[in-house]
Structures are given as C-alpha cells and as structure tokens.
Enzyme design. Structure first.
Site, PDB file in Angstrom:
ATOM      1  N   ARG A   1      11.711  -6.615   5.298  1.00  0.00           N
ATOM      2  CA  ARG A   1      11.534  -5.168   5.138  1.00  0.00           C
ATOM      3  C   ARG A   1      12.382  -4.404   6.151  1.00  0.00           C
ATOM      4  O   ARG A   1      12.522  -4.797   7.303  1.00  0.00           O
ATOM      5  CB  ARG A   1      10.051  -4.810   5.361  1.00  0.00           C
TER       6      ARG A   1
ATOM      7  N   ARG B   1      -0.396  -9.545  13.472  1.00  0.00           N
ATOM      8  CA  ARG B   1      -0.977  -8.458  12.667  1.00  0.00           C
ATOM      9  C   ARG B   1      -1.843  -9.016  11.541  1.00  0.00           C
ATOM     10  O   ARG B   1      -2.888  -8.463  11.216  1.00  0.00           O
ATOM     11  CB  ARG B   1       0.141  -7.574  12.081  1.00  0.00           C
TER      12      ARG B   1
ATOM     13  N   ARG C   1      -9.301   0.591   9.215  1.00  0.00           N
ATOM     14  CA  ARG C   1      -8.865  -0.774   9.503  1.00  0.00           C
ATOM     15  C   ARG C   1      -9.936  -1.561  10.239  1.00  0.00           C
ATOM     16  O   ARG C   1      -9.750  -2.745  10.492  1.00  0.00           O
ATOM     17  CB  ARG C   1      -7.625  -0.728  10.385  1.00  0.00           C
TER      18      ARG C   1
ATOM     19  N   LYS D   1       0.838  -1.209   0.000  1.00  0.00           N
ATOM     20  CA  LYS D   1       0.000   0.000   0.000  1.00  0.00           C
ATOM     21  C   LYS D   1       0.873   1.259   0.000  1.00  0.00           C
ATOM     22  O   LYS D   1       0.633   2.184  -0.760  1.00  0.00           O
ATOM     23  CB  LYS D   1      -0.930   0.037   1.231  1.00  0.00           C
TER      24      LYS D   1
ATOM     25  N   ARG E   1      11.470  -2.442  11.736  1.00  0.00           N
ATOM     26  CA  ARG E   1      10.390  -2.023  12.636  1.00  0.00           C
ATOM     27  C   ARG E   1      10.177  -3.093  13.704  1.00  0.00           C
ATOM     28  O   ARG E   1      10.242  -4.279  13.413  1.00  0.00           O
ATOM     29  CB  ARG E   1       9.085  -1.844  11.836  1.00  0.00           C
TER      30      ARG E   1
HETATM   31  P1  AMP Z   1       1.124   0.369   9.494  1.00  0.00           P
HETATM   32  O1  AMP Z   1       2.328   1.206   9.242  1.00  0.00           O
HETATM   33  O2  AMP Z   1      -0.074   0.823   8.688  1.00  0.00           O
HETATM   34  O3  AMP Z   1       1.383  -1.098   9.367  1.00  0.00           O
HETATM   35  O4  AMP Z   1       0.713   0.630  11.026  1.00  0.00           O
HETATM   36  C1  AMP Z   1       1.580   0.301  12.094  1.00  0.00           C
HETATM   37  C2  AMP Z   1       0.794   0.166  13.382  1.00  0.00           C
HETATM   38  O5  AMP Z   1       0.159   1.419  13.691  1.00  0.00           O
HETATM   39  C3  AMP Z   1      -0.361  -0.841  13.346  1.00  0.00           C
HETATM   40  O6  AMP Z   1       0.062  -2.162  13.600  1.00  0.00           O
HETATM   41  C4  AMP Z   1      -1.246  -0.297  14.460  1.00  0.00           C
HETATM   42  O7  AMP Z   1      -0.723  -0.588  15.742  1.00  0.00           O
HETATM   43  C5  AMP Z   1      -1.135   1.196  14.252  1.00  0.00           C
HETATM   44  N1  AMP Z   1      -2.146   1.683  13.270  1.00  0.00           N
HETATM   45  C6  AMP Z   1      -1.923   2.259  12.062  1.00  0.00           C
HETATM   46  N2  AMP Z   1      -3.062   2.574  11.447  1.00  0.00           N
HETATM   47  C7  AMP Z   1      -4.060   2.200  12.282  1.00  0.00           C
HETATM   48  C8  AMP Z   1      -5.477   2.241  12.200  1.00  0.00           C
HETATM   49  N3  AMP Z   1      -6.115   2.739  11.125  1.00  0.00           N
HETATM   50  N4  AMP Z   1      -6.182   1.757  13.260  1.00  0.00           N
HETATM   51  C9  AMP Z   1      -5.563   1.266  14.346  1.00  0.00           C
HETATM   52  N5  AMP Z   1      -4.231   1.178  14.480  1.00  0.00           N
HETATM   53  C10 AMP Z   1      -3.475   1.642  13.459  1.00  0.00           C
END
Ligand code: AMP
Length: 213
Positions: free
Chosen positions: A127, A171, A88, A13, A160
């Site tokens: 990654r 996740r 999400r 994404k 990360r």
């Molecule tokens: P991402 O970079 O999108 O994989 O997000 C990393 C982490 O941020 C996720 O595993 C969640 O802990 C938190 N996070 C990001 N976006 C959301 C969302 N829309 N709702 C809830 N938690 C989020």
C-alpha cells in the site's frame, strides 16, 4: 444512516467508506486520517500521537473519544456518517454509546469486512498513500505513477511509516487483542453484519448496500 466499518488494518474499510460516502453523501470519519492530519499540521495532539502511531500502537481512548465526540456534532453528520477505524477498543465502543445517546441516534449498524491475515500483510506492504489527500495506491493493483506524484492532487505518494512489515504484524496483534472483542460486543446487541473482504471491491460494495438497505 449511521455505520461502523470494522475490520483489521488493510481490510478495505477506507476504500468501502469512500464508496458509501460518494453514493449516499454521508461523511467518512476516519480517526486514522484525522490523526495523520494533526501530525502533518504539527498540532499539539499530532506531536503527542506521532510516535504512538509510528509504532503501530493505539492512541489513548480519552483522546480518540474527545476527537470523535467533537467531529460528530459537525453539520455534515446530520444525515449520517461512516465510522472507519473507530471504535477500536471496548472502552471506545462504550464511549460511543454515550455520544450516540446524546445525539439521539438509535440506528447504528456495524459491518465487519473480513479478510485473512496473510492477505492483509500482502496488501499493506504494497500500500502507498498520497501524503496530501490520503488517496490510496497499491503497487500491484493500482500502482502510483512513476514520478510518485498523486493523480488527484499532485501531492507526494509515500509509504506510511506504520505499513512496514514488522509494524503491520504488531498492528494485527493489537487488532486481535483489542478490536476483535468488539465483534462479540456488537453481535450481542444484534446490529452486527459481516461481509467477505476478499471479494472484488465492487462485489463487497454490493454486499454492503444490501445490508444498508
Ligand atoms: P488507521 O489509519 O485507521 O490504520 O490508523 C492509523 C493509526 O492511528 C493507528 O495505528 C493508531 O495508532 C491510530 N488510531 C487510529 N484510530 C484509532 C483509534 N480508534 N484508537 C486508537 N488509535 C487509533
């Protein structure tokens, strides 16, 4: 142009959002990146969200919706935006409907980037990202320089905390239970599209462009 990019963690994404942003000059709004910035700035929100994020759990819908509602009122969103990693959950999608109504936005398109689970695990464990600018690297496809210093900004390249295999599996489980139901939610609204995320990056982008146009 108002887009949601939907897909499991590691589906690509962020990569596609950056390509859309470059070509169409609309901002990528990644809730994950906004949260990581809060964590690195040690804001109150960042301190609260860090352990949830490290465990691969979702930050509460209320916090996320407040953050997005505020971000979408910024000037740079007037011509459109790409939502990456949001919504999400179903409550987030419903909250977004209210936000969009208030902003009189009616042309939302939802694009799912579909990738098989085993491919995702392989991609995410390899990654790496720049801790400063967020640039993505991959040990196999786009390896970081040997000194682990970002080519773009000179920041330190790291893995990360939530890209460790055990957390990735958690996740993906959360994605299956909480985010996948959004596919049906948007399919019923008739603004849902799917692209094959296992293709080459450029081919996926062409498929996305066909949908956008
Ligand atoms: P991402 O970079 O999108 O994989 O997000 C990393 C982490 O941020 C996720 O595993 C969640 O802990 C938190 N996070 C990001 N976006 C959301 C969302 N829309 N709702 C809830 N938690 C989020």
């Amino acid at each position: 142009m108002h887009l949601i990019l939907l897909g499991a963690p590691g589906a690509g994404k962020g990569t596609q959002a950056k390509k859309i942003m470059e070509k169409y000059h609309i901002p990528q709004i990644s809730t994950g990146e906004i949260l990581r910035q809060h964590v690195s700035d040690k804001t109150e929100l960042g301190k609260k969200a860090k352990s949830t994020m490290d465990q691969g759990q979702l930050v509460s819908d209320g916090i996320i919706l407040e953050m997005v509602a505020d971000r979408l009122t910024h000037k740079d969103c007037r011509q459109g935006f790409i939502l990456d990693g949001f919504p999400r959950t179903i409550p987030q999608a419903k909250g977004l409907e209210h936000i969009l109504q208030n902003l009189h936005i009616k042309d939302l398109k939802v694009i799912e980037i579909h990738v098989d689970q085993e491919t995702i695990i392989k991609r995410l464990t390899s990654r790496r990202i720049c801790s400063n600018c967020g640039k993505d690297y991959n040990l196999n496809l786009n390896p970081p320089p040997p000194d682990n210093i970002c080519k773009v900004c000179g920041g330190k390249i790291i893995q990360r905390d939530d890209d460790k295999e055990e957390i990735i599996r958690k996740r993906l489980e959360i994605y299956k239970n909480q985010t996948k139901p959004l596919i049906e939610f948007y399919q019923q609204k008739g603004n849902f599209f799917r692209v094959d995320g296992e293709k080459e990056i450029g081919d996926i982008f062409s498929d996305i462009e066909n949908i956008i146009q």
